[in-house]
Design an enzyme around this catalytic site. Structure first.
Site, PDB file in Angstrom:
ATOM      1  N   THR A  12      37.278  32.663  47.416  1.00  0.00           N
ATOM      2  CA  THR A  12      35.940  32.510  48.006  1.00  0.00           C
ATOM      3  C   THR A  12      34.947  31.803  47.100  1.00  0.00           C
ATOM      4  O   THR A  12      33.816  31.532  47.511  1.00  0.00           O
ATOM      5  CB  THR A  12      35.354  33.898  48.355  1.00  0.00           C
ATOM      6  OG1 THR A  12      35.385  34.701  47.160  1.00  0.00           O
ATOM      7  CG2 THR A  12      36.127  34.580  49.461  1.00  0.00           C
ATOM      8  N   ASP A  57      40.303  44.150  48.268  1.00  0.00           N
ATOM      9  CA  ASP A  57      39.852  44.259  46.881  1.00  0.00           C
ATOM     10  C   ASP A  57      41.117  44.436  46.033  1.00  0.00           C
ATOM     11  O   ASP A  57      41.899  45.365  46.298  1.00  0.00           O
ATOM     12  CB  ASP A  57      38.926  45.486  46.760  1.00  0.00           C
ATOM     13  CG  ASP A  57      38.298  45.615  45.377  1.00  0.00           C
ATOM     14  OD1 ASP A  57      38.967  45.271  44.370  1.00  0.00           O
ATOM     15  OD2 ASP A  57      37.150  46.076  45.301  1.00  0.00           O
ATOM     16  N   VAL A  58      41.337  43.565  45.065  1.00  0.00           N
ATOM     17  CA  VAL A  58      42.597  43.655  44.301  1.00  0.00           C
ATOM     18  C   VAL A  58      42.735  44.991  43.566  1.00  0.00           C
ATOM     19  O   VAL A  58      43.830  45.373  43.171  1.00  0.00           O
ATOM     20  CB  VAL A  58      42.778  42.480  43.297  1.00  0.00           C
ATOM     21  CG1 VAL A  58      42.917  41.147  44.006  1.00  0.00           C
ATOM     22  CG2 VAL A  58      41.661  42.430  42.251  1.00  0.00           C
ATOM     23  N   TYR A 150      36.410  42.468  28.326  1.00  0.00           N
ATOM     24  CA  TYR A 150      36.828  41.281  29.097  1.00  0.00           C
ATOM     25  C   TYR A 150      37.972  40.587  28.354  1.00  0.00           C
ATOM     26  O   TYR A 150      38.992  40.229  28.958  1.00  0.00           O
ATOM     27  CB  TYR A 150      35.654  40.315  29.325  1.00  0.00           C
ATOM     28  CG  TYR A 150      36.096  39.063  30.066  1.00  0.00           C
ATOM     29  CD1 TYR A 150      36.534  39.131  31.391  1.00  0.00           C
ATOM     30  CD2 TYR A 150      36.105  37.817  29.440  1.00  0.00           C
ATOM     31  CE1 TYR A 150      36.974  37.995  32.073  1.00  0.00           C
ATOM     32  CE2 TYR A 150      36.541  36.672  30.114  1.00  0.00           C
ATOM     33  CZ  TYR A 150      36.979  36.774  31.429  1.00  0.00           C
ATOM     34  OH  TYR A 150      37.424  35.650  32.095  1.00  0.00           O
ATOM     35  N   PRO A 180      41.416  28.643  30.698  1.00  0.00           N
ATOM     36  CA  PRO A 180      40.241  27.773  30.590  1.00  0.00           C
ATOM     37  C   PRO A 180      39.196  28.319  29.613  1.00  0.00           C
ATOM     38  O   PRO A 180      39.069  29.527  29.416  1.00  0.00           O
ATOM     39  CB  PRO A 180      39.662  27.773  32.009  1.00  0.00           C
ATOM     40  CG  PRO A 180      40.663  28.471  32.881  1.00  0.00           C
ATOM     41  CD  PRO A 180      41.439  29.372  31.982  1.00  0.00           C
ATOM     42  N   THR A 185      30.892  28.210  37.259  1.00  0.00           N
ATOM     43  CA  THR A 185      31.194  28.809  38.575  1.00  0.00           C
ATOM     44  C   THR A 185      30.161  29.931  38.786  1.00  0.00           C
ATOM     45  O   THR A 185      29.131  29.938  38.109  1.00  0.00           O
ATOM     46  CB  THR A 185      32.610  29.435  38.581  1.00  0.00           C
ATOM     47  OG1 THR A 185      32.625  30.471  37.582  1.00  0.00           O
ATOM     48  CG2 THR A 185      33.709  28.422  38.256  1.00  0.00           C
TER      49      THR A 185
HETATM   50  P1  NDP Z   1      33.780  33.299  40.377  1.00  0.00           P
HETATM   51  O1  NDP Z   1      32.880  34.465  40.178  1.00  0.00           O
HETATM   52  O2  NDP Z   1      33.187  32.034  40.887  1.00  0.00           O
HETATM   53  O3  NDP Z   1      35.007  33.700  41.317  1.00  0.00           O
HETATM   54  C1  NDP Z   1      35.669  34.927  41.189  1.00  0.00           C
HETATM   55  C2  NDP Z   1      36.578  35.127  42.397  1.00  0.00           C
HETATM   56  O4  NDP Z   1      37.329  36.318  42.208  1.00  0.00           O
HETATM   57  C3  NDP Z   1      35.811  35.260  43.694  1.00  0.00           C
HETATM   58  O5  NDP Z   1      36.470  34.523  44.684  1.00  0.00           O
HETATM   59  C4  NDP Z   1      35.885  36.747  43.991  1.00  0.00           C
HETATM   60  O6  NDP Z   1      35.945  36.917  45.399  1.00  0.00           O
HETATM   61  C5  NDP Z   1      37.212  37.139  43.360  1.00  0.00           C
HETATM   62  N1  NDP Z   1      37.236  38.539  42.947  1.00  0.00           N
HETATM   63  C6  NDP Z   1      36.579  39.100  41.896  1.00  0.00           C
HETATM   64  N2  NDP Z   1      36.816  40.418  41.850  1.00  0.00           N
HETATM   65  C7  NDP Z   1      37.646  40.692  42.897  1.00  0.00           C
HETATM   66  C8  NDP Z   1      38.229  41.884  43.387  1.00  0.00           C
HETATM   67  N3  NDP Z   1      38.026  43.072  42.785  1.00  0.00           N
HETATM   68  N4  NDP Z   1      39.029  41.809  44.473  1.00  0.00           N
HETATM   69  C9  NDP Z   1      39.251  40.629  45.090  1.00  0.00           C
HETATM   70  N5  NDP Z   1      38.722  39.466  44.666  1.00  0.00           N
HETATM   71  C10 NDP Z   1      37.921  39.498  43.593  1.00  0.00           C
HETATM   72  O7  NDP Z   1      34.466  33.048  38.946  1.00  0.00           O
HETATM   73  P2  NDP Z   1      35.591  32.011  38.448  1.00  0.00           P
HETATM   74  O8  NDP Z   1      36.028  31.126  39.528  1.00  0.00           O
HETATM   75  O9  NDP Z   1      35.069  31.424  37.217  1.00  0.00           O
HETATM   76  O10 NDP Z   1      36.731  33.041  38.051  1.00  0.00           O
HETATM   77  C11 NDP Z   1      38.067  32.962  38.517  1.00  0.00           C
HETATM   78  C12 NDP Z   1      39.007  33.375  37.400  1.00  0.00           C
HETATM   79  O11 NDP Z   1      38.869  32.480  36.318  1.00  0.00           O
HETATM   80  C13 NDP Z   1      38.746  34.773  36.835  1.00  0.00           C
HETATM   81  O12 NDP Z   1      39.979  35.406  36.621  1.00  0.00           O
HETATM   82  C14 NDP Z   1      38.049  34.481  35.503  1.00  0.00           C
HETATM   83  O13 NDP Z   1      38.242  35.515  34.583  1.00  0.00           O
HETATM   84  C15 NDP Z   1      38.766  33.212  35.103  1.00  0.00           C
HETATM   85  N6  NDP Z   1      38.100  32.370  34.119  1.00  0.00           N
HETATM   86  C16 NDP Z   1      36.827  31.890  34.337  1.00  0.00           C
HETATM   87  C17 NDP Z   1      36.230  31.082  33.380  1.00  0.00           C
HETATM   88  C18 NDP Z   1      34.826  30.593  33.506  1.00  0.00           C
HETATM   89  O14 NDP Z   1      34.228  30.179  32.483  1.00  0.00           O
HETATM   90  N7  NDP Z   1      34.245  30.576  34.690  1.00  0.00           N
HETATM   91  C19 NDP Z   1      36.962  30.655  32.184  1.00  0.00           C
HETATM   92  C20 NDP Z   1      38.268  31.242  32.060  1.00  0.00           C
HETATM   93  C21 NDP Z   1      38.819  32.034  32.998  1.00  0.00           C
HETATM   94  P3  NDP Z   1      35.163  38.010  46.260  1.00  0.00           P
HETATM   95  O15 NDP Z   1      33.908  38.365  45.513  1.00  0.00           O
HETATM   96  O16 NDP Z   1      34.917  37.352  47.586  1.00  0.00           O
HETATM   97  O17 NDP Z   1      36.121  39.131  46.358  1.00  0.00           O
HETATM   98  C1  8X3 Z   2      35.657  32.894  30.806  1.00  0.00           C
HETATM   99  C2  8X3 Z   2      35.285  32.070  29.605  1.00  0.00           C
HETATM  100  O1  8X3 Z   2      34.323  32.238  27.248  1.00  0.00           O
HETATM  101  O2  8X3 Z   2      33.071  33.280  29.061  1.00  0.00           O
HETATM  102  O3  8X3 Z   2      36.878  33.536  30.632  1.00  0.00           O
HETATM  103  O4  8X3 Z   2      35.096  34.275  28.262  1.00  0.00           O
HETATM  104  S1  8X3 Z   2      34.404  33.032  28.497  1.00  0.00           S
END
Ligand code: NDP
Ligand code: 8X3
Length: 250
Positions: A12, A57-58, A150, A180, A185
């Site tokens: 999403t 919800d995961v 985290y 990453p 985001t």
């Molecule tokens: P966003 O917040 O934009 O997206 C997070 C997504 O995860 C949403 O679609 C949300 O959907 C879903 N989500 C979160 N918690 C749950 C839950 N309990 N059950 C089901 N769905 C869930 O963040 P990102 O796109 O940045 O994050 C995606 C992944 O990338 C994560 O694992 C994050 O740790 C990882 N990541 C992000 C980085 C960054 O700098 N942004 C860098 C490195 C890794 P909904 O709320 O609709 O359920």
């Molecule tokens: C998301 C990147 O550096 O905020 O995993 O942890 S950081």
């Protein structure tokens, strides 16, 4: 070529949404997962490819298995699982941190990813085919100040990924992880509980990765020939050297 059936958690927003968009443009069959139903439906309306929506919800083990086991028969053979759902909650020293934030990260980023994997795997093992891409983080390679839980959750994702690669080695299933650095985001808005100003500051003094950059990295792992597993792919903005060294412009 046969279309791939792809299950993406966290479709999403952010990385999951960009990855879904990339594979939708290729005309693959998508199983889009998340909790925000209206966003799932919006994607389904926008995409021209075949899709199924799963709202769970995961963290909810029963909901995960009920949703995945309940897929129509012709959607049960998932070729590619992208374990992306997850977030950071808070950025506080251990002694000041909120226990609910800790639960959300361990239950979602770690246990949730494990539940989804466990629900999807049996048919991959049976067919001796498939691929899993786990979304880790630079936070799973290095710990940074106040990242404590985290980072622990992403180190756990890394350990689980390695375990999967060992256990599934006899079955020809490719196990990959992308790690990453900073990606712009909704991640920081969630981490800082809707504090827009604080979230903006994370990204506006460097050129961060975009969600599409990470989607392209995932596509690279998927497009590698079947005898090639891109086991780990660390993707950093050029302005970022590691978890803490960032060339900020002011
Ligand atoms: P966003 O917040 O934009 O997206 C997070 C997504 O995860 C949403 O679609 C949300 O959907 C879903 N989500 C979160 N918690 C749950 C839950 N309990 N059950 C089901 N769905 C869930 O963040 P990102 O796109 O940045 O994050 C995606 C992944 O990338 C994560 O694992 C994050 O740790 C990882 N990541 C992000 C980085 C960054 O700098 N942004 C860098 C490195 C890794 P909904 O709320 O609709 O359920
Ligand atoms: C998301 C990147 O550096 O905020 O995993 O942890 S950081």
């Amino acid at each position: 070529m046969k279309k791939k059936t792809i299950l993406i958690t966290g479709a999403t927003s952010g990385i999951g949404k960009a990855t879904a968009t990339l594979f939708a443009q290729r005309g693959e069959r998508l199983i889009l997962c998340g909790r925000r139903q209206e966003r799932l439906e919006e994607l389904q309306r926008k995409f021209t490819c075949e899709s199924q929506l799963l709202n769970f919800d995961v963290r909810d083990r029963t909901a995960v298995f009920t949703a995945i086991d309940g897929l129509p028969d012709d959607w049960k053979n998932i070729d590619l699982l992208i374990n992306n759902a997850g977030n950071a909650h808070g950025l506080d020293p251990v002694h000041k941190a909120n226990l609910d934030d800790w639960d959300a990260m361990i239950d979602g980023n770690v246990k949730g990813l494990m539940y989804v994997t466990k629900a999807v795997l049996p048919q991959m093992v049976h067919r001796q085919a498939g691929q899993i891409v786990n979304v880790g983080s630079i936070a799973g390679i290095e710990v940074y100040p106040n990242g404590n839980v985290y980072c622990a959750s992403k180190f756990a994702v890394d350990a689980f990924t390695q375990g999967l690669r060992l256990d599934l080695n006899p079955y020809g299933i490719r196990i990959c992880a992308v790690h990453p650095g900073l990606v712009e985001t909704e991640f920081s808005m969630v981490r800082f509980k809707g504090d827009e100003e604080r979230s903006k500051k994370v990204y506006d003094t460097l050129t961060p990765l975009t969600a599409a950059d990470v989607a392209n990295a995932i596509a690279y792992m998927v497009d590698a020939p079947p005898h090639v597993t891109v086991a780990d792919l660390t993707l950093l903005p050029t302005d970022q050297a590691n978890a803490t060294v960032i060339n900020r412009k002011k």
